[in-house]
Design an enzyme around this catalytic site. Structure first.
Site, PDB file in Angstrom:
ATOM      1  N   PRO A   1      -3.190 -12.084   9.456  1.00  0.00           N
ATOM      2  CG  PRO A   1      -0.577 -12.042  10.875  1.00  0.00           C
ATOM      3  CD  PRO A   1      -1.558 -12.726   9.446  1.00  0.00           C
ATOM      4  CG  ASP A   2      -6.326  -6.761  12.993  1.00  0.00           C
ATOM      5  OD1 ASP A   2      -5.479  -6.009  14.004  1.00  0.00           O
ATOM      6  OD2 ASP A   2      -7.548  -6.409  12.438  1.00  0.00           O
ATOM      7  CB  ILE A   3      -0.162  -6.826  13.979  1.00  0.00           C
ATOM      8  CG1 ILE A   3       0.285  -7.754  13.690  1.00  0.00           C
ATOM      9  CG2 ILE A   3       1.323  -6.023  15.458  1.00  0.00           C
ATOM     10  CD1 ILE A   3       1.306  -6.790  12.204  1.00  0.00           C
TER      11      ILE A   3
ATOM     12  CE  LYS B   1      -8.561  -3.459  12.892  1.00  0.00           C
ATOM     13  NZ  LYS B   1      -7.322  -3.763  12.344  1.00  0.00           N
TER      14      LYS B   1
ATOM     15  CB  ALA C   1       2.364  -0.992  10.461  1.00  0.00           C
TER      16      ALA C   1
ATOM     17  CG  PHE D   1      -2.365   5.373  14.039  1.00  0.00           C
ATOM     18  CD1 PHE D   1      -1.775   5.569  14.305  1.00  0.00           C
ATOM     19  CD2 PHE D   1      -2.960   6.528  12.697  1.00  0.00           C
ATOM     20  CE1 PHE D   1      -1.215   6.265  15.361  1.00  0.00           C
ATOM     21  CE2 PHE D   1      -1.604   7.360  13.171  1.00  0.00           C
ATOM     22  CZ  PHE D   1      -0.821   7.343  14.167  1.00  0.00           C
TER      23      PHE D   1
ATOM     24  CG  ASN E   1      -0.142  -0.116   2.994  1.00  0.00           C
ATOM     25  OD1 ASN E   1       0.476   0.421   2.565  1.00  0.00           O
ATOM     26  ND2 ASN E   1      -0.193  -1.564   3.459  1.00  0.00           N
TER      27      ASN E   1
HETATM   28  N1  CTP Z   1      -3.663  -3.388  12.074  1.00  0.00           N
HETATM   29  C1  CTP Z   1      -3.016  -4.508  11.703  1.00  0.00           C
HETATM   30  N2  CTP Z   1      -2.670  -5.237  11.788  1.00  0.00           N
HETATM   31  C2  CTP Z   1      -3.315  -6.110  10.642  1.00  0.00           C
HETATM   32  C3  CTP Z   1      -3.751  -4.320   9.915  1.00  0.00           C
HETATM   33  C4  CTP Z   1      -4.267  -3.442  10.314  1.00  0.00           C
HETATM   34  O1  CTP Z   1      -1.995  -3.898  13.056  1.00  0.00           O
HETATM   35  N3  CTP Z   1      -2.937  -6.809   9.819  1.00  0.00           N
HETATM   36  C5  CTP Z   1      -3.815  -2.315  12.238  1.00  0.00           C
HETATM   37  C6  CTP Z   1      -2.879  -1.262  11.662  1.00  0.00           C
HETATM   38  O2  CTP Z   1      -1.805  -0.679  12.144  1.00  0.00           O
HETATM   39  C7  CTP Z   1      -3.894  -0.214  12.296  1.00  0.00           C
HETATM   40  C8  CTP Z   1      -5.480  -0.599  12.197  1.00  0.00           C
HETATM   41  O3  CTP Z   1      -5.387  -1.785  12.560  1.00  0.00           O
HETATM   42  O4  CTP Z   1      -3.491  -0.047  13.497  1.00  0.00           O
HETATM   43  C9  CTP Z   1      -6.190  -0.119  11.202  1.00  0.00           C
HETATM   44  O5  CTP Z   1      -6.054  -0.502  10.185  1.00  0.00           O
HETATM   45  P1  CTP Z   1      -6.801  -0.590   9.401  1.00  0.00           P
HETATM   46  O6  CTP Z   1      -5.698  -0.433   8.246  1.00  0.00           O
HETATM   47  O7  CTP Z   1      -6.968   1.247   9.017  1.00  0.00           O
HETATM   48  O8  CTP Z   1      -7.923  -1.298   8.506  1.00  0.00           O
HETATM   49  P2  CTP Z   1      -7.848  -2.212   8.554  1.00  0.00           P
HETATM   50  O9  CTP Z   1      -8.450  -3.459  10.558  1.00  0.00           O
HETATM   51  O10 CTP Z   1      -7.285  -2.935   8.119  1.00  0.00           O
HETATM   52  O11 CTP Z   1      -9.509  -3.138   8.291  1.00  0.00           O
HETATM   53  P3  CTP Z   1     -10.380  -2.592   7.151  1.00  0.00           P
HETATM   54  O12 CTP Z   1      -9.283  -2.138   5.686  1.00  0.00           O
HETATM   55  O13 CTP Z   1     -11.254  -2.972   6.822  1.00  0.00           O
HETATM   56  O14 CTP Z   1     -10.899  -1.468   7.185  1.00  0.00           O
END
Ligand code: CTP
Length: 418
Positions: free
Chosen positions: A310-312, A348, A280, A330, A216
């Site tokens: 994975p969603d960190i 989250k 990030a 964020f 991105n």
């Molecule tokens: N984040 C993360 N791990 C992921 C995706 C997101 O830790 N796999 C964290 C980002 O660092 C940020 C927050 O989640 O703090 C939100 O990220 P964002 O890109 O806005 O949202 P997404 O969770 O990706 O959801 P969407 O794309 O549906 O808006």
């Protein structure tokens, strides 16, 4: 009002040096401790004895003086005071400061300090208006040095013009403001010193084959600025960064990763921490399988099978003994900013979420950002600021939250520095 604060006064050579005697007297009346460094040229205009008598402390003059270094090394002198003020500041010392020269005690100390610096230029008007001096001042101001004066009037050389050192009352007013700001900074430092912080920053690269990846537009500027700001205020910061063009922030332990999987593993290795800030832009998906060879373009349509990363942030926010005291995420949104961001915070499980509108691409590469801070009970809209200023504002709020947690009586929740 500023009792117990300390100013290091660097007196360089100029007829205006006599005014520093009055300045010292007035500052001491406010309970401020004064330390003095007198340059060789300064000593031609004011005697070390007068400075010592008025400041009530020895005057430092020599970089290589064993006695001065034993009493208080110049590095300590540079870093333990609250403010460094160069009064008067000659064209020579301004040039040294701008170019990082360090060939005597004054210039070495100025290079070593991490405290706010004020300069009060005083010189002949032609020297002041010379492009060299003007460019040096511009460099110093860009670095945050506070310049007071000079003013217009009769100069010691007999000419009349801009070059007179600012009046003592103006110097006192600026020092007063700087001291108030530094008190505030000191409180942030008290809360953050020794606290452990984890910051994620930048994009991730999810490989498709040896040459292609999914990613991105994140530049990493906001995350890096947050890491740098937390470190500047005394936190022990680990930055886990995806690929960016930025250099590693000073004083921050930086771990470089590529993919979301690597970012998660690095973050888990850093735990436990007191604060985690996930700035990030982690790629949400990765290729279900990474081709070992470059995928050939023959054939018409290619289908790429993706799986979720994975969603960190969500993992770090899960309740448990290793959960940071404060988890900040964020939310990058292109529509329904606040609604989506509030939902994201709850989904989250993080404490705060910083919402930013990324509908126009400019945010990613820009030095500026407009964000909203969403907590459990409040939404605060911050004015448009540089990413560095946003980082400072967040650090300030993080410090206040950490201080509050302490007061509430959960110091055991705070990670003890090993
Ligand atoms: N984040 C993360 N791990 C992921 C995706 C997101 O830790 N796999 C964290 C980002 O660092 C940020 C927050 O989640 O703090 C939100 O990220 P964002 O890109 O806005 O949202 P997404 O969770 O990706 O959801 P969407 O794309 O549906 O808006």
């Amino acid at each position: 009002m500023h009792k117990g604060r300390c100013i290091l006064l660097i007196v360089s050579g100029g007829i205006a040096a006599y005014k520093t005697l009055d300045l010292i007297r007035r500052l001491r009346e406010k309970g401020i401790t004064i330390r003095c460094i007198l340059t060789e040229a300064g000593a031609r205009f004011v005697s070390p004895l007068s400075l010592a008598a008025l400041s009530g402390a020895p005057v430092y003059q020599d970089l290589f003086s064993l006695q001065d270094e034993t009493e208080m090394g110049h590095i300590r002198l540079a870093r333990e005071v609250n403010i460094v003020a160069v009064v008067p500041a000659t064209a020579d010392i301004l040039a040294k400061m701008a170019h990082g020269l360090a060939d005597d005690l004054a210039s070495t100390t100025l290079l070593a300090t991490n405290k706010p610096v004020l300069v009060a230029p005083a010189m002949n008007m032609h020297m002041w208006s010379h492009p060299a001096t003007q460019s040096n001042i511009a460099v110093l101001e860009r670095r945050g040095v506070q310049c007071v004066g000079p003013t217009c009037g009769a100069l010691a050389c007999g000419e009349e013009g801009e070059g007179r050192m600012a009046e003592v009352s103006d110097l006192l007013a600026t020092l007063d403001t700087l001291l108030s700001t530094s008190t505030h900074t000191h409180q942030i430092e008290m809360a953050m010193t020794g606290r452990r912080a984890l910051v994620t920053s930048g994009p991730t690269y999810e490989a498709i084959d040896p040459v292609r990846y999914i990613s991105n537009r994140s530049s990493g500027r906001q995350g890096h600025a947050i890491a740098a700001s937390l470190a500047r205020h005394g936190a022990r910061v680990t930055l886990v960064s995806g690929p960016t063009l930025l250099s590693d922030p000073v004083g921050v332990h930086t771990i470089h990763v590529e993919s979301a999987g690597e970012m998660l593993a690095a973050c888990e290795d850093v735990l436990p921490v007191d604060v985690a800030v996930c700035a990030a832009a982690v790629a949400d998906w990765r290729a279900a399988s990474v081709s070992q060879q470059k995928v050939k373009k023959r054939g018409d349509v290619k289908t790429l099978l993706l799986v979720k990363n994975p969603d960190i942030l969500a993992l770090l926010s899960q309740p448990g003994p290793r959960r940071p005291v404060l988890v900040v995420g964020f939310a990058a949104e292109t529509e329904s900013l606040l609604d989506n961001a509030c939902r994201k915070r709850t989904a989250k499980g993080c404490d705060w979420i910083v919402a930013n509108d990324v509908a126009n691409n400019q945010v990613f590469s820009s030095a500026y950002n407009t964000v909203h801070l969403i907590t459990e009970n409040s939404v605060t809209c911050l004015r448009t600021m540089t990413k560095v200023e946003i980082a400072e504002s967040l650090t300030e709020r993080i410090a206040a939250a950490i201080r509050k947690k302490r007061v509430v009586g959960s110091p055991e929740n705070l990670t003890q520095p090993p």
